[in-house]
Design an enzyme around this catalytic site. Structure first.
Site, mmCIF file in Angstrom:
data_model
loop_
_atom_site.group_PDB
_atom_site.id
_atom_site.type_symbol
_atom_site.label_atom_id
_atom_site.label_comp_id
_atom_site.label_asym_id
_atom_site.label_seq_id
_atom_site.Cartn_x
_atom_site.Cartn_y
_atom_site.Cartn_z
ATOM 1 N N ASN A 9 0.876 -1.173 0.000
ATOM 2 C CA ASN A 9 0.000 0.000 0.000
ATOM 3 C C ASN A 9 0.913 1.223 0.000
ATOM 4 O O ASN A 9 1.462 1.593 1.037
ATOM 5 C CB ASN A 9 -0.908 -0.006 1.240
ATOM 6 C CG ASN A 9 -1.792 1.227 1.293
ATOM 7 O OD1 ASN A 9 -1.815 2.034 0.358
ATOM 8 N ND2 ASN A 9 -2.527 1.377 2.389
ATOM 9 N N LYS A 11 0.131 4.260 -0.445
ATOM 10 C CA LYS A 11 -0.527 5.475 0.077
ATOM 11 C C LYS A 11 -0.219 6.674 -0.831
ATOM 12 O O LYS A 11 -0.128 6.504 -2.043
ATOM 13 C CB LYS A 11 -0.123 5.707 1.532
ATOM 14 C CG LYS A 11 -0.359 4.469 2.411
ATOM 15 C CD LYS A 11 -0.165 4.711 3.878
ATOM 16 C CE LYS A 11 -0.420 3.429 4.657
ATOM 17 N NZ LYS A 11 -0.282 3.601 6.095
ATOM 18 N N HIS A 96 -9.744 1.658 5.182
ATOM 19 C CA HIS A 96 -8.472 1.957 5.845
ATOM 20 C C HIS A 96 -8.703 3.041 6.892
ATOM 21 O O HIS A 96 -9.464 3.984 6.664
ATOM 22 C CB HIS A 96 -7.444 2.410 4.813
ATOM 23 C CG HIS A 96 -6.046 2.356 5.360
ATOM 24 N ND1 HIS A 96 -5.584 3.284 6.267
ATOM 25 C CD2 HIS A 96 -5.025 1.484 5.150
ATOM 26 C CE1 HIS A 96 -4.331 2.977 6.579
ATOM 27 N NE2 HIS A 96 -3.973 1.880 5.927
ATOM 28 N N GLU A 98 -7.013 5.461 7.721
ATOM 29 C CA GLU A 98 -6.689 6.813 7.242
ATOM 30 C C GLU A 98 -7.872 7.412 6.472
ATOM 31 O O GLU A 98 -8.110 8.613 6.531
ATOM 32 C CB GLU A 98 -5.413 6.775 6.380
ATOM 33 C CG GLU A 98 -4.178 6.559 7.249
ATOM 34 C CD GLU A 98 -3.022 5.853 6.564
ATOM 35 O OE1 GLU A 98 -3.030 5.726 5.335
ATOM 36 O OE2 GLU A 98 -2.108 5.416 7.282
ATOM 37 N N GLU A 168 -5.681 -4.228 10.863
ATOM 38 C CA GLU A 168 -4.680 -3.178 10.991
ATOM 39 C C GLU A 168 -4.944 -2.368 12.261
ATOM 40 O O GLU A 168 -5.766 -1.429 12.242
ATOM 41 C CB GLU A 168 -4.735 -2.228 9.788
ATOM 42 C CG GLU A 168 -4.354 -2.873 8.480
ATOM 43 C CD GLU A 168 -3.721 -1.860 7.515
ATOM 44 O OE1 GLU A 168 -2.685 -2.182 6.943
ATOM 45 O OE2 GLU A 168 -4.256 -0.753 7.357
ATOM 46 N N GLY A 174 2.176 3.031 10.845
ATOM 47 C CA GLY A 174 3.118 4.137 10.665
ATOM 48 C C GLY A 174 3.894 4.531 11.908
ATOM 49 O O GLY A 174 4.574 5.553 11.912
ATOM 50 N N SER A 215 3.146 -1.372 10.544
ATOM 51 C CA SER A 215 4.594 -1.351 10.787
ATOM 52 C C SER A 215 5.287 -2.685 10.484
ATOM 53 O O SER A 215 6.193 -3.106 11.195
ATOM 54 C CB SER A 215 4.894 -0.912 12.222
ATOM 55 O OG SER A 215 4.454 0.416 12.414
#
Ligand code: 13P
Length: 261
Positions: A9, A11, A96, A98, A168, A174, A215
């Site tokens: 991914n 991003k 996701h 985000e 996730e 991150g 991560s």
């Protein structure tokens, strides 16, 4: 053991130069590992076709990071499932954290996207995960159930056939702090038990994979992938560096070979 699915991914990262450089080097080295894994690359929408043109002859698949809830019409700035399918996308990441956080995507919106992806015979990668606060309050399972329930209620458990759920944990994405592999294994077992309630479900729901993301790197990939219920990885930062992404794929290949002799 079935093949693990390793998804990059990217991003909001990359440009024509970095992507070309990645693909040239990646393709040069990835060939020996292709048959041991399912590999998916998910660039930003604007680079989907560029990536597709580079991977279409290999056994590497194209993933999109988002899709609109509408198929066509007056929806400025959006990308539809028809367009994604048209240019060779096979997997679509939805839910996701985000997008839930920065774009206010609710479970209702995610449910619509899931439905659309399935209707057009693409494969959803549905991200679910708990926040740090939920983890601290011991509410992880409730948070995951809540995210899954919308799909189950509206589309039925059967919708999870030919789908991917990516666990996730938000606190891990991150941060450089990956979740402990044993912890992830237990959560994946919980998710599978929640979906497969009885033998009927086991018979009817085919090809559901549960991935882990958060991560993931070259140091923790092995311990994660060795867990029996971690069916693959959704990799953010470490998928931007071709050497690291390749190493993760090599680790996955070694595990596959070891388990299938
Ligand atoms: P990182 O691997 O950078 O933590 O990102 C994980 C992720 O969000 C993948 O979708």
């Amino acid at each position: 053991m079935k093949k693990k699915i390793i998804v990059a991914n990217w991003k909001l990262n990359g440009n024509t130069k970095t992507i070309s450089n990645f693909l040239i080097n990646f393709k040069l080295h990835v060939l020996p590992y292709l048959k041991y894994n399912t590999i998916v690359i998910s660039p930003s929408t604007i680079y989907l076709e560029r990536v597709y043109n580079n991977i279409q002859n290999l056994n590497i698949f194209l993933g999109a990071q988002n899709v609109d809830v509408n198929i066509k019409g007056s929806f400025t700035g959006e990308t539809s499932i028809l367009m994604l399918k048209d240019i060779g996308v096979k997997y679509v990441i939805i839910g996701h954290s985000e997008r839930r956080f920065f774009h206010n995507e609710t479970n209702e919106i995610i449910n619509k996207k899931f439905d659309l992806i399935k209707k057009f015979n693409l494969i959803p990668i549905l991200c679910i995960g708990e926040s740090q606060d939920e983890k601290n309050k011991n509410q992880t399972k409730e948070a995951l159930k809540n995210q899954l329930n919308h799909i189950i209620k509206h589309l039925g458990i059967q919708a999870f056939s030919n789908s991917i759920i990516a666990y996730e944990p938000i606190w891990s994405i991150g941060t450089g702090i990956s979740a402990d592999p044993i912890y992830v294994q237990k959560i994946h077992q919980f998710i599978k038990n929640y979906i497969y309630k009885n033998q009927n479900d086991i018979n009817n729901i085919k090809n559901l994979s549960i991935q882990y993301g958060g991560s993931v790197n070259i140091k923790n990939a092995k311990n994660l992938l060795e867990q029996p219920d971690i069916d693959g990885l959704l990799v953010g930062n470490s998928s931007l560096i071709y050497e690291d992404f390749l190493k993760i794929i090599k680790i996955s290949s070694d595990i596959f070979k070891k388990n299938n002799i």
